[in-house]
Motif scaffolding. Structure first.
Motif, PDB file in Angstrom:
ATOM      1  N   PRO A  68      -4.407   9.737   1.011  1.00 50.41           N
ATOM      2  CA  PRO A  68      -5.160   8.506   0.732  1.00 50.41           C
ATOM      3  C   PRO A  68      -4.246   7.374   0.253  1.00 50.41           C
ATOM      4  O   PRO A  68      -3.259   7.601  -0.445  1.00 50.41           O
ATOM      5  CB  PRO A  68      -6.130   8.933  -0.379  1.00 50.41           C
ATOM      6  N   TYR A  69      -4.636   6.137   0.607  1.00 46.77           N
ATOM      7  CA  TYR A  69      -3.803   4.970   0.305  1.00 46.77           C
ATOM      8  C   TYR A  69      -4.522   4.003  -0.618  1.00 46.77           C
ATOM      9  O   TYR A  69      -5.740   3.851  -0.566  1.00 46.77           O
ATOM     10  CB  TYR A  69      -3.380   4.267   1.598  1.00 46.77           C
ATOM     11  N   THR A  70      -3.692   3.343  -1.448  1.00 46.91           N
ATOM     12  CA  THR A  70      -4.207   2.360  -2.398  1.00 46.91           C
ATOM     13  C   THR A  70      -3.145   1.298  -2.626  1.00 46.91           C
ATOM     14  O   THR A  70      -1.991   1.452  -2.207  1.00 46.91           O
ATOM     15  CB  THR A  70      -4.570   3.036  -3.731  1.00 46.91           C
ATOM     16  N   ALA A  71      -3.526   0.202  -3.297  1.00 49.64           N
ATOM     17  CA  ALA A  71      -2.571  -0.848  -3.635  1.00 49.64           C
ATOM     18  C   ALA A  71      -1.609  -0.337  -4.701  1.00 49.64           C
ATOM     19  O   ALA A  71      -2.004   0.396  -5.613  1.00 49.64           O
ATOM     20  CB  ALA A  71      -3.302  -2.094  -4.122  1.00 49.64           C
ATOM     21  N   PHE A  72      -0.328  -0.715  -4.591  1.00 48.83           N
ATOM     22  CA  PHE A  72       0.682  -0.296  -5.560  1.00 48.83           C
ATOM     23  C   PHE A  72       0.832  -1.353  -6.646  1.00 48.83           C
ATOM     24  O   PHE A  72       1.221  -2.493  -6.374  1.00 48.83           O
ATOM     25  CB  PHE A  72       2.023  -0.050  -4.854  1.00 48.83           C
ATOM     26  N   ALA A  73       0.548  -0.954  -7.896  1.00 47.10           N
ATOM     27  CA  ALA A  73       0.552  -1.906  -9.008  1.00 47.10           C
ATOM     28  C   ALA A  73       1.949  -2.436  -9.308  1.00 47.10           C
ATOM     29  O   ALA A  73       2.103  -3.569  -9.764  1.00 47.10           O
ATOM     30  CB  ALA A  73      -0.034  -1.241 -10.254  1.00 47.10           C
ATOM     31  N   GLN A  74       3.005  -1.617  -9.064  1.00 48.16           N
ATOM     32  CA  GLN A  74       4.339  -2.098  -9.386  1.00 48.16           C
ATOM     33  C   GLN A  74       4.713  -3.348  -8.595  1.00 48.16           C
ATOM     34  O   GLN A  74       5.462  -4.207  -9.074  1.00 48.16           O
ATOM     35  CB  GLN A  74       5.400  -1.017  -9.171  1.00 48.16           C
ATOM     36  N   ASN A  75       4.162  -3.465  -7.388  1.00 49.49           N
ATOM     37  CA  ASN A  75       4.467  -4.637  -6.574  1.00 49.49           C
ATOM     38  C   ASN A  75       3.695  -5.870  -7.027  1.00 49.49           C
ATOM     39  O   ASN A  75       4.094  -7.000  -6.746  1.00 49.49           O
ATOM     40  CB  ASN A  75       4.203  -4.335  -5.102  1.00 49.49           C
ATOM     41  N   VAL A  76       2.581  -5.652  -7.733  1.00 54.79           N
ATOM     42  CA  VAL A  76       1.888  -6.777  -8.359  1.00 54.79           C
ATOM     43  C   VAL A  76       2.811  -7.436  -9.383  1.00 54.79           C
ATOM     44  O   VAL A  76       2.904  -8.658  -9.477  1.00 54.79           O
ATOM     45  CB  VAL A  76       0.574  -6.316  -9.024  1.00 54.79           C
ATOM     46  N   GLY A  77       3.541  -6.609 -10.136  1.00 52.49           N
ATOM     47  CA  GLY A  77       4.508  -7.134 -11.087  1.00 52.49           C
ATOM     48  C   GLY A  77       5.622  -7.900 -10.400  1.00 52.49           C
ATOM     49  O   GLY A  77       6.101  -8.915 -10.917  1.00 52.49           O
ATOM     50  N   LEU A  78       6.037  -7.451  -9.218  1.00 51.58           N
ATOM     51  CA  LEU A  78       7.087  -8.140  -8.478  1.00 51.58           C
ATOM     52  C   LEU A  78       6.622  -9.522  -8.029  1.00 51.58           C
ATOM     53  O   LEU A  78       7.387 -10.484  -8.061  1.00 51.58           O
ATOM     54  CB  LEU A  78       7.514  -7.303  -7.277  1.00 51.58           C
ATOM     55  N   VAL A  79       5.372  -9.632  -7.595  1.00 52.30           N
ATOM     56  CA  VAL A  79       4.820 -10.935  -7.230  1.00 52.30           C
ATOM     57  C   VAL A  79       4.867 -11.876  -8.426  1.00 52.30           C
ATOM     58  O   VAL A  79       5.223 -13.055  -8.310  1.00 52.30           O
ATOM     59  CB  VAL A  79       3.374 -10.798  -6.715  1.00 52.30           C
ATOM     60  N   THR A 115     -11.677   1.806  -7.770  1.00 56.52           N
ATOM     61  CA  THR A 115     -11.603   1.194  -9.100  1.00 56.52           C
ATOM     62  C   THR A 115     -10.215   0.629  -9.358  1.00 56.52           C
ATOM     63  O   THR A 115     -10.056  -0.512  -9.818  1.00 56.52           O
ATOM     64  CB  THR A 115     -11.952   2.226 -10.185  1.00 56.52           C
ATOM     65  N   GLU A 116      -9.168   1.423  -9.048  1.00 56.73           N
ATOM     66  CA  GLU A 116      -7.799   0.963  -9.251  1.00 56.73           C
ATOM     67  C   GLU A 116      -7.486  -0.228  -8.350  1.00 56.73           C
ATOM     68  O   GLU A 116      -6.859  -1.205  -8.783  1.00 56.73           O
ATOM     69  CB  GLU A 116      -6.819   2.106  -8.985  1.00 56.73           C
ATOM     70  N   THR A 117      -7.902  -0.148  -7.087  1.00 54.36           N
ATOM     71  CA  THR A 117      -7.627  -1.231  -6.149  1.00 54.36           C
ATOM     72  C   THR A 117      -8.328  -2.508  -6.575  1.00 54.36           C
ATOM     73  O   THR A 117      -7.782  -3.613  -6.425  1.00 54.36           O
ATOM     74  CB  THR A 117      -8.058  -0.835  -4.726  1.00 54.36           C
ATOM     75  N   THR A 118      -9.543  -2.390  -7.104  1.00 59.11           N
ATOM     76  CA  THR A 118     -10.251  -3.574  -7.602  1.00 59.11           C
ATOM     77  C   THR A 118      -9.428  -4.274  -8.679  1.00 59.11           C
ATOM     78  O   THR A 118      -9.267  -5.505  -8.663  1.00 59.11           O
ATOM     79  CB  THR A 118     -11.633  -3.182  -8.160  1.00 59.11           C
ATOM     80  N   GLN A 120       0.827  -1.206   0.000  1.00 59.55           N
ATOM     81  CA  GLN A 120       0.000   0.000   0.000  1.00 59.55           C
ATOM     82  C   GLN A 120       0.862   1.257   0.000  1.00 59.55           C
ATOM     83  O   GLN A 120       1.916   1.295   0.639  1.00 59.55           O
ATOM     84  CB  GLN A 120      -0.895   0.014   1.239  1.00 59.55           C
ATOM     85  N   GLY A 121       0.410   2.265  -0.709  1.00 57.37           N
ATOM     86  CA  GLY A 121       1.110   3.540  -0.726  1.00 57.37           C
ATOM     87  C   GLY A 121       0.164   4.653  -1.120  1.00 57.37           C
ATOM     88  O   GLY A 121      -0.990   4.413  -1.488  1.00 57.37           O
TER      89      GLY A 121
END
Length: 467
Positions: free
Chosen positions: A304-315, A261-264, A91-92
């Motif tokens: 405000p905080y949301t999921a960071f998409a770059q870390n999805v790529g790391l997973v 929307t982005e977090t979804t 989250q960031g």
């Protein structure tokens, strides 16, 4: 816990040993650090220009941001009661809120920013169970398109890093681009030739080795370490009690919809990568955690905080599915928030080196979207959905001022390529894949479940890389 009990657990619930947990968590932090501190730097700099903050307050904003980002990550990955999706998500602070917060700060002052942030967080928590029902509007044609858009949209950030920092006087210096290319090549070589245990930390090794090599060339900057305190504690309402102007609250609630929307999209993407189905209830828990983290951010004078998409790529690139890697990364963020000097050390990683890693990370997100789309039956309607959604999402990336003359509520949604593309994909799917259209083309992509759409490089390969 016995080894047999660990084996019986799903991969997402397994806890790697500490000798692996630390480097895996650290590379998540390094992958997101530049993005995590960018929002307080941008907003803080604007507020200094307005006379709302002093230059010394920037360091406080960064420490508070890292602290709350760590707390938010722990809430999202570990979860409690109905808060947290319990998946490996970092989250960031969201970039979607930058423009509105600067406008609010100029109109009503800094306390109105934090009041509107708190209000939007409460709004997100209340709306989460209703918004989560929209998951049925995310079949593979939409999910794959959104994941592809996330990866492609982030390439703008990677390009800025590769060039040494957008707006810098020597942007595009061949030396910076050379170090970015070298870091990327090193990561590729590690993935090709190193044993599996080393492959899992390829991004971390690329960043560390790239930084060490860049040091003699003067690309690192650790001058802030000596000036940073070794302990700093963010206090609630440091800049005063929040105020709640109605127009500011409405503006930030619109931002809240964009965040959801982005977090979804991020939650569905990481759920597919780690082979975990995302139910409406689970999605609601994740969105509710975003809202709670945003409230905490407002209380502790951050954003405000949301999921960071770059870390999805790391997973995706590491193949490590354990949510406790993200949890440990959250702990590291908390420590960085409490010890500003350590944050200054991490800040010394050259942007060009980070850019080389970013190309791989963001590219993996886009590739995951393509993998999802490969399960879709591509008739003319589905081709049009992907084409138009991707095109709309790229407009603000290739032409940042394209919506400059539109009202604020419009730019909040459409200046974010991810939210704009997701909205277009959902609406076009509803329009073009109606029941009549499905009969006309003999079916739709809905017979392919989102759960089966992405399983990583392959099930056996993914399992080989688990801890």
């Amino acid at each position: 816990m016995t080894a047999s009990a660990q084996t019986e657990r799903r991969p997402v619930d397994r806890i790697p040993p500490l000798r692996r947990l630390f480097p895996l968590g650290l590379q998540h932090v390094l992958a997101m650090y530049a993005g995590a501190v960018a929002v307080p730097l941008i907003v803080g700099g604007a507020l200094i220009g307005m006379g709302e903050l002093e230059p010394g307050d920037i360091a406080y904003l960064i420490s508070a941001d890292l602290l709350v980002a760590g707390i938010a990550t722990i809430i999202q990955s570990v979860g409690f009661w109905r808060f947290g999706v319990r998946l490996p998500l970092m989250q960031g602070c969201t970039f979607a809120a930058v423009g509105p917060m600067i406008v609010i700060g100029g109109e009503y002052g800094i306390t109105a920013i934090y009041g509107s942030v708190i209000a939007s967080g409460l709004f997100m928590m209340l709306l989460a169970p209703f918004f989560s029902r929209l998951v049925r509007f995310f079949p593979p044609i939409v999910t794959g398109t959104v994941i592809l858009i996330i990866g492609v949209s982030l390439m703008d950030v990677a390009a800025g890093w590769v060039g040494g920092g957008t707006g810098s006087d020597d942007f595009g210096d061949p030396l910076d681009i050379g170090f970015a290319a070298g870091t990327l090549l090193l990561i590729i070589l590690i993935e090709r030739f190193a044993p599996p245990a080393i492959q899992r930390v390829s991004i971390l090794l690329g960043l560390v080795i790239g930084t060490l090599v860049a040091w003699p060339f003067g690309l690192t900057d650790w001058s802030g370490v000596a000036d940073s305190a070794w302990f700093g504690l963010a206090l609630p309402f440091h800049f005063g009690l929040p105020t709640f102007p109605i127009s500011a609250i409405v503006s930030m609630c619109i931002v809240g919809l964009v965040i959801m929307t982005e977090t979804t999209g991020d939650i569905i993407a990481v759920g597919e990568i780690v082979d975990e189905p995302v139910t409406p209830r689970r999605l609601a828990d994740g969105l509710r955690a975003d809202g709670l983290s945003t409230v905490i951010g407002g209380v502790f004078n951050t954003f405000p905080y949301t999921a960071f998409a770059q870390n999805v790529g790391l997973v995706s690139i590491t193949g490590v599915r354990s949510r406790y890697v993200a949890t440990f990364a959250g702990v590291i963020l908390v420590v960085l928030g409490l010890v500003p000097a350590l944050g200054a050390v991490v800040e010394g990683v050259p942007l060009a080196v980070l850019g080389g890693a970013g190309v791989a990370l963001f590219g993996m997100v886009a590739a995951s979207g393509i993998r999802t789309l490969s399960k879709v039956r591509f008739n003319n309607s589905n081709i049009l959905i992907v084409a138009v959604a991707l095109g709309v999402s790229l407009l603000p990336t290739v032409s940042p001022d394209i919506y400059a003359q539109f009202p604020t509520w419009f730019t909040i949604v459409f200046d974010s390529g991810i939210s704009a593309g997701a909205l277009v994909a959902v609406l076009l799917n509803l329009l073009l894949n109606s029941e009549s259209q499905q009969r006309r083309f003999g079916g739709s992509d809905r017979d392919v479940s989102a759960h089966d759409a992405v399983r990583g490089p392959s099930a056996p390969a993914q399992a080989d890389r688990e801890d």
